[in-house]
Motif scaffolding. Structure first.
Motif, PDB file in Angstrom:
ATOM      1  N   PHE A  97       0.826  -1.211   0.000  1.00 27.27           N
ATOM      2  CA  PHE A  97       0.000   0.000   0.000  1.00 27.27           C
ATOM      3  C   PHE A  97       0.860   1.262   0.000  1.00 27.27           C
ATOM      4  CE2 PHE A  97      -3.448  -2.728   1.845  1.00 27.27           C
ATOM      5  CZ  PHE A  97      -4.343  -2.533   0.812  1.00 27.27           C
ATOM      6  N   SER A  98       2.032   1.194   0.578  1.00 29.01           N
ATOM      7  CA  SER A  98       2.896   2.365   0.662  1.00 29.01           C
ATOM      8  C   SER A  98       3.680   2.617  -0.622  1.00 29.01           C
ATOM      9  CB  SER A  98       3.866   2.209   1.839  1.00 29.01           C
ATOM     10  OG  SER A  98       4.793   3.268   1.881  1.00 29.01           O
ATOM     11  N   ARG A  99       4.125   1.551  -1.289  1.00 33.86           N
ATOM     12  CA  ARG A  99       5.056   1.701  -2.403  1.00 33.86           C
ATOM     13  C   ARG A  99       4.412   1.581  -3.782  1.00 33.86           C
ATOM     14  NH1 ARG A  99       7.956   3.657   1.073  1.00 33.86           N
ATOM     15  NH2 ARG A  99      10.122   3.020   1.491  1.00 33.86           N
ATOM     16  N   PHE A 100       3.293   0.898  -3.889  1.00 37.63           N
ATOM     17  CA  PHE A 100       2.716   0.632  -5.204  1.00 37.63           C
ATOM     18  C   PHE A 100       1.356   1.299  -5.345  1.00 37.63           C
ATOM     19  CE2 PHE A 100       5.264  -3.202  -4.153  1.00 37.63           C
ATOM     20  CZ  PHE A 100       6.267  -2.999  -5.102  1.00 37.63           C
ATOM     21  N   TYR A 169       4.202   4.621   8.477  1.00 37.12           N
ATOM     22  CA  TYR A 169       5.634   4.654   8.765  1.00 37.12           C
ATOM     23  C   TYR A 169       6.455   4.402   7.504  1.00 37.12           C
ATOM     24  CZ  TYR A 169       9.803   4.216  11.634  1.00 37.12           C
ATOM     25  OH  TYR A 169      11.034   4.404  12.204  1.00 37.12           O
ATOM     26  N   PHE A 170       6.021   3.445   6.689  1.00 38.56           N
ATOM     27  CA  PHE A 170       6.736   3.161   5.441  1.00 38.56           C
ATOM     28  C   PHE A 170       6.731   4.366   4.508  1.00 38.56           C
ATOM     29  CE2 PHE A 170       5.980  -1.710   5.659  1.00 38.56           C
ATOM     30  CZ  PHE A 170       7.008  -1.808   6.576  1.00 38.56           C
ATOM     31  N   ASP A 171       5.674   5.164   4.562  1.00 39.77           N
ATOM     32  CA  ASP A 171       5.610   6.360   3.702  1.00 39.77           C
ATOM     33  C   ASP A 171       6.754   7.323   3.994  1.00 39.77           C
ATOM     34  OD1 ASP A 171       3.366   5.414   2.454  1.00 39.77           O
ATOM     35  OD2 ASP A 171       1.954   6.574   3.675  1.00 39.77           O
ATOM     36  N   ASN A 172       7.269   7.301   5.222  1.00 39.85           N
ATOM     37  CA  ASN A 172       8.340   8.213   5.611  1.00 39.85           C
ATOM     38  C   ASN A 172       9.740   7.645   5.368  1.00 39.85           C
ATOM     39  OD1 ASN A 172       6.707  10.353   6.623  1.00 39.85           O
ATOM     40  ND2 ASN A 172       6.253   9.111   8.421  1.00 39.85           N
ATOM     41  N   LEU A 278       7.971  10.187  14.463  1.00 37.45           N
ATOM     42  CA  LEU A 278       8.189  10.022  13.052  1.00 37.45           C
ATOM     43  C   LEU A 278       6.896   9.867  12.257  1.00 37.45           C
ATOM     44  CD1 LEU A 278      11.277   7.659  13.094  1.00 37.45           C
ATOM     45  CD2 LEU A 278      11.209  10.119  12.650  1.00 37.45           C
ATOM     46  N   GLY A 279       5.760   9.959  12.969  1.00 38.42           N
ATOM     47  CA  GLY A 279       4.490  10.065  12.246  1.00 38.42           C
ATOM     48  C   GLY A 279       3.762   8.777  12.006  1.00 38.42           C
TER      49      GLY A 279
END
Length: 283
Positions: A97-100, A169-172, A278-279
């Protein structure tokens, strides 16, 4: 002068009100702690003499029970398996969901958001539907009843909320980590579990904490499936066929039940603060 007096009275009133609210919030905690060390059946019957009748006998009786030891072992096993299944399932989902960007991605995320906020009557209906589903599976010879299904049930309930948390978290995280590993020939499993996941330690600790607490604290489904977890054991101690026989032992069991969660919070507090900074909760 009158305005200063009024301001002082106002501040004193707020302070007194604050202490009253604090006392109202902490009174149940003080009561159950004192009850657990009290040698009489009920602290309410004789509160004045309570301080002179403190003992650790209630904890000894609680721990000495063979059913208690079995319940602790079962809860630890189910909680650890829930943590393992949650990390293995939720991590690649959050990474995707974060990368694609794929068709239906936003719709699924909104469905996850709705499911993570749903509760109350919807939760009761979901439990009923779950039990009906397990009954149907059992009628076809599938072993759907027992402790082995609880980690799957608990992990499934954690997927919507924790996927949002980990995705935030992965978005950051910088995409350069993924790209460099991909150029070096790493496959997706290596990228997710050996590069991205170690770089997300605070987030992983938080979802691990939530997964453990969810499995450790749940007793309703475990009791319906006749699984002797510590939560179900304490519930039956209080509301079983015999009723509440000894409030002091029940209080001791409740504090033992809460102790692992308190320890986990104390150990993981540093990581929780870092994850908030870190959000992780922006989702």
């Amino acid at each position: 002068m009158a305005s200063k007096v009024m301001w002082l009275v106002f501040r004193v009133s707020l302070t007194v009100a604050g202490f009253l609210v604090l006392f109202a919030l902490l009174y149940p905690v003080f009561f159950i702690v004192l009850q657990s060390f009290y040698s009489k059946p009920s602290l309410i019957e004789d509160p004045v003499k309570a301080l002179g009748m403190l003992t650790i006998e209630n904890y000894v009786r609680a721990v000495a029970s063979p059913e208690f030891a079995s319940a602790i072992q079962m809860s630890l096993l189910i909680s650890l398996l829930t943590v393992l299944v949650s990390v293995v399932v939720i991590t690649p989902a959050a990474y995707a969901f974060s990368r694609f960007h794929f068709k239906g991605r936003d719709m699924v995320l909104y469905i996850y958001l709705i499911l993570s906020q749903a509760g109350g009557g919807f939760g009761v209906v979901a439990v009923i539907a779950l039990l009906m589903f397990l009954l149907v599976l059992s009628s076809y010879g599938v072993p759907a009843y027992g402790w082995h299904v609880l980690p799957l049930i608990y992990s499934a309930g954690l997927v919507p909320f924790q996927t949002w948390l980990l995705k935030s978290y992965f978005d950051n995280l910088p995409r350069e980590l993924d790209e460099a590993a991909f150029i070096d020939g790493a496959d997706w499993g290596t990228i997710i579990y050996r590069i991205v996941l170690p770089s997300s330690r605070p987030a992983v600790i938080i979802i691990t904490l939530f997964a453990f607490m969810s499995a450790w604290g749940e007793f309703f489904i475990a009791n319906l499936l006749r699984v002797n977890t510590i939560g179900a054991y304490i519930y039956m101690t209080a509301f079983g066929e015999r009723g509440l026989q000894d409030p002091s032992v029940y209080a001791a069991l409740s504090l033992i039940y809460a102790f692992p969660i308190i320890v986990i919070y104390m150990v993981a507090q540093r990581y929780m603060g870092e994850a908030y900074r870190l959000g992780i909760v922006k989702g």
